[in-house]
Design a protein around this motif. Structure first.
Motif, PDB file in Angstrom:
ATOM      1  N   MET A  32       0.843  -1.190   0.000  1.00  0.00           N
ATOM      2  CA  MET A  32       0.000   0.000   0.000  1.00  0.00           C
ATOM      3  C   MET A  32       0.879   1.241   0.000  1.00  0.00           C
ATOM      4  SD  MET A  32      -2.646  -1.308   3.000  1.00  0.00           S
ATOM      5  CE  MET A  32      -4.113  -0.491   2.398  1.00  0.00           C
ATOM      6  N   THR A  33       0.505   2.247  -0.796  1.00  0.00           N
ATOM      7  CA  THR A  33       1.198   3.537  -0.755  1.00  0.00           C
ATOM      8  C   THR A  33       0.173   4.617  -0.469  1.00  0.00           C
ATOM      9  OG1 THR A  33       0.919   4.028  -3.121  1.00  0.00           O
ATOM     10  CG2 THR A  33       2.835   2.723  -2.492  1.00  0.00           C
ATOM     11  N   THR A  34       0.520   5.534   0.411  1.00  0.00           N
ATOM     12  CA  THR A  34      -0.386   6.624   0.757  1.00  0.00           C
ATOM     13  C   THR A  34       0.418   7.773   1.360  1.00  0.00           C
ATOM     14  OG1 THR A  34      -2.326   7.271   2.087  1.00  0.00           O
ATOM     15  CG2 THR A  34      -0.848   5.625   3.040  1.00  0.00           C
ATOM     16  N   ILE A  73       3.798  -1.006   3.751  1.00  0.00           N
ATOM     17  CA  ILE A  73       3.153   0.297   3.599  1.00  0.00           C
ATOM     18  C   ILE A  73       4.245   1.313   3.313  1.00  0.00           C
ATOM     19  CG2 ILE A  73       1.760   2.089   4.691  1.00  0.00           C
ATOM     20  CD1 ILE A  73       0.487  -0.022   6.433  1.00  0.00           C
ATOM     21  N   ILE A  74       4.066   2.092   2.244  1.00  0.00           N
ATOM     22  CA  ILE A  74       5.051   3.102   1.854  1.00  0.00           C
ATOM     23  C   ILE A  74       4.426   4.479   2.037  1.00  0.00           C
ATOM     24  CG2 ILE A  74       6.698   3.800   0.077  1.00  0.00           C
ATOM     25  CD1 ILE A  74       5.935   1.140  -1.384  1.00  0.00           C
ATOM     26  N   PHE A 114       2.273   3.375  14.205  1.00  0.00           N
ATOM     27  CA  PHE A 114       3.453   2.598  13.821  1.00  0.00           C
ATOM     28  C   PHE A 114       3.683   1.396  14.732  1.00  0.00           C
ATOM     29  CE2 PHE A 114       6.241   5.754  11.203  1.00  0.00           C
ATOM     30  CZ  PHE A 114       5.177   5.974  10.365  1.00  0.00           C
ATOM     31  N   SER A 115       3.601   1.598  16.039  1.00  0.00           N
ATOM     32  CA  SER A 115       3.938   0.525  16.975  1.00  0.00           C
ATOM     33  C   SER A 115       3.064  -0.701  16.749  1.00  0.00           C
ATOM     34  CB  SER A 115       3.797   1.018  18.420  1.00  0.00           C
ATOM     35  OG  SER A 115       4.769   1.992  18.712  1.00  0.00           O
ATOM     36  N   GLU A 116       1.770  -0.488  16.613  1.00  0.00           N
ATOM     37  CA  GLU A 116       0.854  -1.614  16.414  1.00  0.00           C
ATOM     38  C   GLU A 116       1.132  -2.319  15.089  1.00  0.00           C
ATOM     39  OE1 GLU A 116      -3.965  -2.477  16.719  1.00  0.00           O
ATOM     40  OE2 GLU A 116      -3.104  -0.550  17.317  1.00  0.00           O
ATOM     41  N   LEU A 117       1.395  -1.544  14.052  1.00  0.00           N
ATOM     42  CA  LEU A 117       1.690  -2.133  12.749  1.00  0.00           C
ATOM     43  C   LEU A 117       2.998  -2.927  12.784  1.00  0.00           C
ATOM     44  CD1 LEU A 117       0.708   0.925  10.524  1.00  0.00           C
ATOM     45  CD2 LEU A 117      -0.441  -1.301  10.505  1.00  0.00           C
ATOM     46  N   LEU A 118       4.042  -2.333  13.376  1.00  0.00           N
ATOM     47  CA  LEU A 118       5.339  -3.003  13.448  1.00  0.00           C
ATOM     48  C   LEU A 118       5.269  -4.268  14.290  1.00  0.00           C
ATOM     49  CD1 LEU A 118       7.620   0.136  13.904  1.00  0.00           C
ATOM     50  CD2 LEU A 118       7.495  -1.320  11.866  1.00  0.00           C
ATOM     51  N   GLU A 119       4.518  -4.214  15.365  1.00  0.00           N
ATOM     52  CA  GLU A 119       4.369  -5.389  16.234  1.00  0.00           C
ATOM     53  C   GLU A 119       3.704  -6.550  15.488  1.00  0.00           C
ATOM     54  OE1 GLU A 119       2.327  -6.597  20.537  1.00  0.00           O
ATOM     55  OE2 GLU A 119       2.469  -4.497  19.904  1.00  0.00           O
ATOM     56  N   VAL A 127       4.174  -5.728  10.062  1.00  0.00           N
ATOM     57  CA  VAL A 127       4.034  -4.902   8.861  1.00  0.00           C
ATOM     58  C   VAL A 127       5.326  -4.122   8.634  1.00  0.00           C
ATOM     59  CG1 VAL A 127       2.761  -2.987   7.799  1.00  0.00           C
ATOM     60  CG2 VAL A 127       1.545  -4.698   9.183  1.00  0.00           C
ATOM     61  N   LYS A 128       5.779  -4.100   7.382  1.00  0.00           N
ATOM     62  CA  LYS A 128       6.969  -3.321   7.033  1.00  0.00           C
ATOM     63  C   LYS A 128       6.523  -1.914   6.634  1.00  0.00           C
ATOM     64  CE  LYS A 128       8.618  -6.348   3.991  1.00  0.00           C
ATOM     65  NZ  LYS A 128       7.938  -7.640   4.243  1.00  0.00           N
ATOM     66  N   ILE A 129       7.095  -0.903   7.291  1.00  0.00           N
ATOM     67  CA  ILE A 129       6.772   0.493   6.999  1.00  0.00           C
ATOM     68  C   ILE A 129       7.992   1.142   6.366  1.00  0.00           C
ATOM     69  CG2 ILE A 129       6.038   2.709   7.951  1.00  0.00           C
ATOM     70  CD1 ILE A 129       4.789   1.189  10.295  1.00  0.00           C
TER      71      ILE A 129
END
Length: 458
Positions: A311-313, A338-339, A357-362, A365-367
């Protein structure tokens, strides 16, 4: 009076409690989604004629796709059920990743136009190559092409203050200032409801849409400190222009009260056979269109992923449902990336997005933070097959408020093209390291949580 997310309702109640007068004025101005009495009446009145037009279009059975890939089937079924029309096949589709290439291609198509040109943009900023588009559009109007231009009042404020509107009208172009902003209208219509679509239609056959406003990045927001904007546009030929035309005609009627339904489709509208053409569904969102449509589409696409989701946003402030879906996809083994831009022109969104970010990284998910400017592309790629490209940001404003448009493409060839673009973005990005992120300073955490409080309102 309408059920809303508890977080949004509580945020508004707390604002009103802390700042009673300011909070009440803000709520009356921005709290409820009201289009305005006159526009709402027009939106209701246009649907009988629009429904008849769609019924006539369905007689051209040869342009509609009746089969989809496994990953795309659920989303195309949702769109057909809610919008009353299936995806169309036999389209030629080209991705344009350079603003210069996009604007030059647009000028060429305008010069070849013979009958009509319709445009809608959130921002039209005079300067550079945008002026060449304006000149070519005026030349087309002078030679008899019917040109209509609809621009958002807030986004295109510099354009409406320039000499261009007068010159264009003198050349014969119909120009509409959409959703005008003024203090007199503040309690009659929600002021932050914006016309956010970016669409060009030429001769009911060639169409453009994507994330790019009518601006030359070299002349746009140079003092914002975020670098040049990076966008993605799609140029199409085929029956998809007809379905996009009905969206434009609805917008035009809501804004002006004038009906401009596109002509019936030509029997030769599909020169590209199914084997060499793309299947595309158009999703239109905003007041007067199927409610919650784009939010449901994104959720359906995410839950359809089995192997990879990219996903890009530019603005990452997802709803709780979207955040849960993205994290769940990663936790069940999908490779999720996610980019987003490293530097953002919106201070509120910049800090609020970091609270996720924290929830996604946990969840794994690659940010990626894009370093090559303000990445403005809005795209989703599922399993290399299902693509979503358009104007929708992953924030509350795009999901539930603004007039937006998104293309849904079921094609692995186009998916490969989009994947290469996203890979290029990733190559110019920095991966957020989870350990370093968890060790960030305490004051940053406080600021993130403070701005996160306003995320239901962004």
């Amino acid at each position: 009076m309408k059920r809303r997310a508890v977080t949004s309702a509580m945020a508004w109640l707390l604002i009103i409690y802390i700042l009673p007068l300011v909070g009440i004025i803000a709520y009356l101005s921005f709290g409820e989604l009201h289009l305005g009495k006159r526009r709402a009446e027009r939106a209701r009145a246009m649907w009988p004629a629009t429904a008849r037009w769609l019924s006539d279009l369905k007689q051209s059975q040869h342009i509609f796709a009746h089969k989809n890939s496994d990953v795309a089937r659920a989303l195309f079924q949702l769109c057909e059920k809610r919008q009353g029309i299936a995806g169309v096949k036999g389209n030629q589709l080209q991705l344009l990743t350079s603003t210069e290439d996009t604007l030059k291609a647009l000028v060429r198509d305008i010069q070849l136009a013979r009958h009509n040109i319709e445009m809608v943009f959130y921002i039209w900023q005079p300067g550079g190559l945008a002026d060449e588009v304006a000149e070519s559009l005026m030349a087309a109007a002078r030679r008899g092409v019917h040109c209509r231009l609809m621009l958002d009042s807030a986004g295109s404020v510099d354009f409406f203050r320039s000499t261009w509107p007068g010159m264009m009208r003198n050349a014969g172009i119909d120009i509409v200032e959409s959703l005008k902003v003024s203090l007199l209208r503040v309690f009659l219509r929600r002021m932050d409801l914006r016309q956010h679509r970016k669409v060009v239609l030429i001769d009911n056959y060639v169409a453009y849409t994507g994330s790019m406003n009518m601006v030359d990045p070299r002349y746009f927001k140079q003092d914002a400190g975020v670098g040049q904007w990076v966008d993605l546009m799609a140029r199409m030929e085929g029956p998809v222009a007809t379905t996009m035309g009905i969206v434009y005609s609805c917008d035009w009627e809501i804004e002006t009260g004038k009906r401009i339904l596109p002509p019936p489709p030509d029997v030769n509208i599909m020169p590209f056979e199914q084997e060499s053409g793309h299947t595309i569904q158009v999703i239109a969102s905003g007041p007067g269109f199927p409610e919650d449509m784009i939010h449901q589409a994104l959720l359906t696409a995410i839950y359809s992923a089995h192997e990879q989701l990219v996903m890009t946003t530019p603005y990452l402030v997802p709803s709780d449902d979207l955040l849960h879906a993205i994290c769940t996809a990663s936790l069940r083994g999908v490779d999720v990336s996610i980019i987003i831009p490293r530097y953002n022109d919106n201070l509120l969104v910049r800090w609020a997005s970091r609270a996720f970010f924290s929830e996604l990284l946990e969840a794994g998910v690659k940010i990626y933070q894009f370093e090559g400017g303000l990445l403005h592309t809005k795209s989703v790629l599922v399993d290399g097959q299902l693509s979503l490209v358009g104007t929708v940001n992953l924030d509350m404003r795009s999901l539930w408020l603004n007039f937006e448009i998104t293309l849904v493409i079921d094609d692995d060839g186009f998916g490969s093209d989009l994947s290469r673009v996203q890979d290029d973005y990733i190559a110019r990005s920095t991966l957020v390291d989870r350990i370093r992120w968890e060790n960030r300073s305490w004051w940053r955490r406080v600021v993130e949580r403070l701005f996160y409080f306003f995320s239901p309102l962004l």
